[in-house]
Design a protein around this motif. Sequence first.
Motif, PDB file in Angstrom:
ATOM      1  N   LEU A   3       0.859  -1.175   0.000  1.00 14.22           N
ATOM      2  CA  LEU A   3       0.000   0.000   0.000  1.00 14.22           C
ATOM      3  C   LEU A   3       0.900   1.231   0.000  1.00 14.22           C
ATOM      4  O   LEU A   3       1.793   1.348   0.842  1.00 14.22           O
ATOM      5  N   PHE A   4       0.666   2.133  -0.947  1.00 18.19           N
ATOM      6  CA  PHE A   4       1.439   3.373  -1.060  1.00 18.19           C
ATOM      7  C   PHE A   4       0.479   4.535  -0.852  1.00 18.19           C
ATOM      8  O   PHE A   4      -0.078   5.080  -1.796  1.00 18.19           O
ATOM      9  N   PRO A   5       0.244   4.927   0.410  1.00 17.57           N
ATOM     10  CA  PRO A   5      -0.791   5.934   0.694  1.00 17.57           C
ATOM     11  C   PRO A   5      -0.540   7.273   0.018  1.00 17.57           C
ATOM     12  O   PRO A   5      -1.496   7.940  -0.409  1.00 17.57           O
ATOM     13  N   ALA A   6       0.712   7.709  -0.082  1.00 23.58           N
ATOM     14  CA  ALA A   6       0.989   9.024  -0.657  1.00 23.58           C
ATOM     15  C   ALA A   6       0.542   9.111  -2.111  1.00 23.58           C
ATOM     16  O   ALA A   6       0.174  10.190  -2.593  1.00 23.58           O
ATOM     17  N   GLY A   7       0.560   8.003  -2.811  1.00 22.01           N
ATOM     18  CA  GLY A   7       0.093   7.981  -4.191  1.00 22.01           C
ATOM     19  C   GLY A   7      -1.319   7.465  -4.336  1.00 22.01           C
ATOM     20  O   GLY A   7      -1.832   7.363  -5.454  1.00 22.01           O
ATOM     21  N   GLN A   8      -1.943   7.098  -3.215  1.00 19.80           N
ATOM     22  CA  GLN A   8      -3.281   6.487  -3.203  1.00 19.80           C
ATOM     23  C   GLN A   8      -3.309   5.249  -4.093  1.00 19.80           C
ATOM     24  O   GLN A   8      -4.224   5.047  -4.888  1.00 19.80           O
ATOM     25  N   LEU A   9      -2.299   4.390  -3.899  1.00 18.91           N
ATOM     26  CA  LEU A   9      -2.151   3.222  -4.757  1.00 18.91           C
ATOM     27  C   LEU A   9      -1.957   1.954  -3.927  1.00 18.91           C
ATOM     28  O   LEU A   9      -1.262   1.973  -2.909  1.00 18.91           O
ATOM     29  N   PHE A  10      -2.577   0.869  -4.382  1.00 19.23           N
ATOM     30  CA  PHE A  10      -2.289  -0.480  -3.906  1.00 19.23           C
ATOM     31  C   PHE A  10      -1.597  -1.189  -5.061  1.00 19.23           C
ATOM     32  O   PHE A  10      -2.143  -1.274  -6.168  1.00 19.23           O
ATOM     33  N   ILE A  11      -0.398  -1.709  -4.814  1.00 15.37           N
ATOM     34  CA  ILE A  11       0.463  -2.208  -5.887  1.00 15.37           C
ATOM     35  C   ILE A  11       0.723  -3.688  -5.695  1.00 15.37           C
ATOM     36  O   ILE A  11       1.170  -4.122  -4.622  1.00 15.37           O
ATOM     37  N   VAL A  12       0.469  -4.469  -6.733  1.00  8.95           N
ATOM     38  CA  VAL A  12       0.819  -5.887  -6.767  1.00  8.95           C
ATOM     39  C   VAL A  12       1.961  -6.053  -7.762  1.00  8.95           C
ATOM     40  O   VAL A  12       1.807  -5.739  -8.953  1.00  8.95           O
ATOM     41  N   ASN A  13       3.107  -6.509  -7.291  1.00  9.74           N
ATOM     42  CA  ASN A  13       4.217  -6.779  -8.197  1.00  9.74           C
ATOM     43  C   ASN A  13       4.029  -8.154  -8.816  1.00  9.74           C
ATOM     44  O   ASN A  13       3.873  -9.160  -8.114  1.00  9.74           O
ATOM     45  N   VAL A  14       4.034  -8.204 -10.147  1.00 11.70           N
ATOM     46  CA  VAL A  14       3.818  -9.435 -10.905  1.00 11.70           C
ATOM     47  C   VAL A  14       5.115  -9.774 -11.630  1.00 11.70           C
ATOM     48  O   VAL A  14       5.417  -9.176 -12.670  1.00 11.70           O
ATOM     49  N   PRO A  15       5.933 -10.701 -11.105  1.00  5.93           N
ATOM     50  CA  PRO A  15       7.175 -11.059 -11.798  1.00  5.93           C
ATOM     51  C   PRO A  15       6.863 -11.871 -13.045  1.00  5.93           C
ATOM     52  O   PRO A  15       6.212 -12.916 -12.970  1.00  5.93           O
ATOM     53  N   THR A  16       7.305 -11.397 -14.197  1.00  4.78           N
ATOM     54  CA  THR A  16       7.015 -12.087 -15.450  1.00  4.78           C
ATOM     55  C   THR A  16       8.170 -12.968 -15.914  1.00  4.78           C
ATOM     56  O   THR A  16       7.972 -13.856 -16.747  1.00  4.78           O
ATOM     57  N   THR A  17       9.380 -12.716 -15.416  1.00  8.67           N
ATOM     58  CA  THR A  17      10.543 -13.599 -15.563  1.00  8.67           C
ATOM     59  C   THR A  17      11.365 -13.419 -14.292  1.00  8.67           C
ATOM     60  O   THR A  17      10.926 -12.756 -13.352  1.00  8.67           O
ATOM     61  N   SER A  18      12.570 -13.941 -14.284  1.00  8.98           N
ATOM     62  CA  SER A  18      13.432 -13.752 -13.117  1.00  8.98           C
ATOM     63  C   SER A  18      14.031 -12.352 -13.066  1.00  8.98           C
ATOM     64  O   SER A  18      14.648 -11.972 -12.061  1.00  8.98           O
ATOM     65  N   THR A  19      13.849 -11.551 -14.129  1.00 10.20           N
ATOM     66  CA  THR A  19      14.425 -10.205 -14.162  1.00 10.20           C
ATOM     67  C   THR A  19      13.426  -9.121 -14.524  1.00 10.20           C
ATOM     68  O   THR A  19      13.749  -7.940 -14.418  1.00 10.20           O
ATOM     69  N   THR A  20      12.223  -9.492 -14.980  1.00  8.67           N
ATOM     70  CA  THR A  20      11.255  -8.493 -15.423  1.00  8.67           C
ATOM     71  C   THR A  20       9.965  -8.602 -14.625  1.00  8.67           C
ATOM     72  O   THR A  20       9.664  -9.639 -14.025  1.00  8.67           O
ATOM     73  N   ALA A  21       9.192  -7.534 -14.636  1.00 13.22           N
ATOM     74  CA  ALA A  21       7.935  -7.513 -13.879  1.00 13.22           C
ATOM     75  C   ALA A  21       7.021  -6.445 -14.444  1.00 13.22           C
ATOM     76  O   ALA A  21       7.448  -5.493 -15.098  1.00 13.22           O
ATOM     77  N   ILE A  22       5.730  -6.620 -14.193  1.00 14.87           N
ATOM     78  CA  ILE A  22       4.734  -5.582 -14.376  1.00 14.87           C
ATOM     79  C   ILE A  22       4.047  -5.402 -13.026  1.00 14.87           C
ATOM     80  O   ILE A  22       4.310  -6.149 -12.083  1.00 14.87           O
ATOM     81  N   GLN A  23       3.180  -4.424 -12.934  1.00 13.02           N
ATOM     82  CA  GLN A  23       2.433  -4.216 -11.700  1.00 13.02           C
ATOM     83  C   GLN A  23       0.955  -4.040 -12.013  1.00 13.02           C
ATOM     84  O   GLN A  23       0.594  -3.351 -12.975  1.00 13.02           O
ATOM     85  N   HIS A  24       0.110  -4.685 -11.219  1.00 12.75           N
ATOM     86  CA  HIS A  24      -1.320  -4.413 -11.217  1.00 12.75           C
ATOM     87  C   HIS A  24      -1.574  -3.425 -10.088  1.00 12.75           C
ATOM     88  O   HIS A  24      -1.192  -3.682  -8.935  1.00 12.75           O
ATOM     89  N   VAL A  25      -2.221  -2.321 -10.401  1.00 11.85           N
ATOM     90  CA  VAL A  25      -2.301  -1.191  -9.469  1.00 11.85           C
ATOM     91  C   VAL A  25      -3.750  -0.749  -9.320  1.00 11.85           C
ATOM     92  O   VAL A  25      -4.460  -0.537 -10.315  1.00 11.85           O
ATOM     93  N   ARG A  26      -4.171  -0.590  -8.080  1.00 11.97           N
ATOM     94  CA  ARG A  26      -5.522  -0.094  -7.793  1.00 11.97           C
ATOM     95  C   ARG A  26      -5.430   1.285  -7.150  1.00 11.97           C
ATOM     96  O   ARG A  26      -4.673   1.487  -6.193  1.00 11.97           O
ATOM     97  N   GLU A  27      -6.179   2.237  -7.699  1.00 13.44           N
ATOM     98  CA  GLU A  27      -6.289   3.558  -7.096  1.00 13.44           C
ATOM     99  C   GLU A  27      -7.252   3.436  -5.926  1.00 13.44           C
ATOM    100  O   GLU A  27      -8.406   3.037  -6.103  1.00 13.44           O
ATOM    101  N   THR A  28      -6.785   3.740  -4.719  1.00  7.90           N
ATOM    102  CA  THR A  28      -7.552   3.376  -3.527  1.00  7.90           C
ATOM    103  C   THR A  28      -8.777   4.258  -3.307  1.00  7.90           C
ATOM    104  O   THR A  28      -9.703   3.849  -2.608  1.00  7.90           O
ATOM    105  N   SER A  29      -8.813   5.455  -3.876  1.00  7.05           N
ATOM    106  CA  SER A  29      -9.988   6.311  -3.709  1.00  7.05           C
ATOM    107  C   SER A  29     -11.079   5.960  -4.712  1.00  7.05           C
ATOM    108  O   SER A  29     -12.248   5.811  -4.352  1.00  7.05           O
ATOM    109  N   SER A  30     -10.709   5.829  -5.975  1.00  5.85           N
ATOM    110  CA  SER A  30     -11.705   5.533  -7.010  1.00  5.85           C
ATOM    111  C   SER A  30     -12.017   4.041  -7.094  1.00  5.85           C
ATOM    112  O   SER A  30     -13.079   3.647  -7.567  1.00  5.85           O
ATOM    113  N   GLY A  31     -11.059   3.189  -6.658  1.00  6.91           N
ATOM    114  CA  GLY A  31     -11.235   1.747  -6.783  1.00  6.91           C
ATOM    115  C   GLY A  31     -10.917   1.215  -8.165  1.00  6.91           C
ATOM    116  O   GLY A  31     -11.057   0.018  -8.416  1.00  6.91           O
ATOM    117  N   GLY A  32     -10.476   2.098  -9.076  1.00 12.24           N
ATOM    118  CA  GLY A  32     -10.158   1.683 -10.433  1.00 12.24           C
ATOM    119  C   GLY A  32      -8.768   1.081 -10.529  1.00 12.24           C
ATOM    120  O   GLY A  32      -7.845   1.454  -9.800  1.00 12.24           O
TER     121      GLY A  32
END
Length: 474
Positions: free
Chosen positions: A301-330
């Motif tokens: 949870l990153f309150p200053a950015g109003q973000l909930f962040i899930v780190n998704v490792p796609t290989t042993s060196t790369t990743a993407i993130q699924h991110v939810r805006e905590t106020s809008s829920g989007g």
Amino acid sequence: MGAIAIPAPTGGWNASDSLDRMPATDAVRLVNWIPRAGFVQSRPGFVPHVSGLGGSVESLMAWRGPSGDKLLAGASGNIWDVTTTTPTSLGAGFAANDWNNTNHTGRLILCNGVSTPQVYNGTTITNMVATGPTLTTLWGANTFKGRAFYWARNAQSFWYAAAGSFQGTLTEFKLDAQLTTGGSLVQMLNWTNDAGDGVDDYAVFVFSTGEVLVYQGDDPGNAAAWAMIGRFQIGEPLGIKAHAKVGGTEIIITRDGYVDLSTALRDGRYSEESAYSAKIIRAAKDATNEFGGFTGWEAHLFPAGQLFIVNVPTTSTTAIQHVRETSSGGWCEFRGWNARCFAVLNNRLWFGTSDGRVNRAYIGTQDGTARIESWAIPAFNALGSKAQRKQVTAVSVVSNALRPQSYAYDGLADFNTSLRSTLVDDPGSPAAVWDSSAWDAAAWGVGAEGLPVRQAWRNVSANGYALTVSVRIR
């Protein structure tokens, strides 16, 4: 038919509804754009903080003391102090870099399952001194009601210290007799539940099979002060760090998606309401099934950015993130941050990478020296009539940026999301300045009033019953 407005996808990424039933304010894809209330914001970038740690940064840890905070990193067999831009090794020769930790009585306790647990006091690290278990097997650590708890990898029990302590004599508490599906202990969580007659704190033990045991009390050695109050089933958790506290609940990253513990324990494993990721449930399940074997699954949870962040490792060196805006829920997706681990400290977001770097994230307008590419496919829109074919021939994007350096707009029809355009540099000049340039002679600009910019019209082509426009900018 004239000009028709397609709303910004403020509802966020929708990977749940079918394309023909998606709300107009949702998006089929939303990459590096954050859905806020009334607008979407291109995500900030990152700036390098430290480099040269000699190997993949597998853990970032925050020590919070009475006189200041420190940021530690695990890489190349060292525990590094990376609070400043000049890293300092606090200790070397460790057999693993993926440390798990808990704060207790002004100290940071670190365990990795193969090295002797370490104790950091804000200045130095020392070996934890304790009897009971084989210390090098201790993998997880947690603090619950002032007492330190530990558990080993591939075990069905935990160890606990005396009240108010984190070392000394540790006592084992076996959980195997309570299990119905077996497995090994992966996570211990602190769950706050309002049962209607006040707030209660519970100790929650999550096993590799998804079985969850919930205990109430503060002393496992006293049957009158420690009792199991429930057994539940959720999806299999994706690692010891695959969870984050959000308010009074915990969000757990599982094979079933990203699960709200409070709702899941009330409604059961297969209730869609228990999925914090319900809006992107297909994408979440696809990611956990395809990439669940990689290490690096974390939630923060990153309150200053109003973000909930899930780190998704796609290989042993790369990743993407699924991110939810905590106020809008989007929801949205971040690309360009190849993170192995994250930490939040001093209202700042940090991540470590496989090439021995720690970056400060959510700052600036570039990813290091690279430009940020954002992409949106808003929901398909019947534009008033589902029975009539429509044609789109041009598009103009309204934002508060003067213009993107590169852009690509694609007209899309009848739920076909295949793109034809490539990103090209914008050959135009910056938008006009409000209250300075001639009216109706140039694209709108931003002045003190904060009015939006309307980009010049660009040619696109699409013909069908339901239309949208893909917008990519860099």
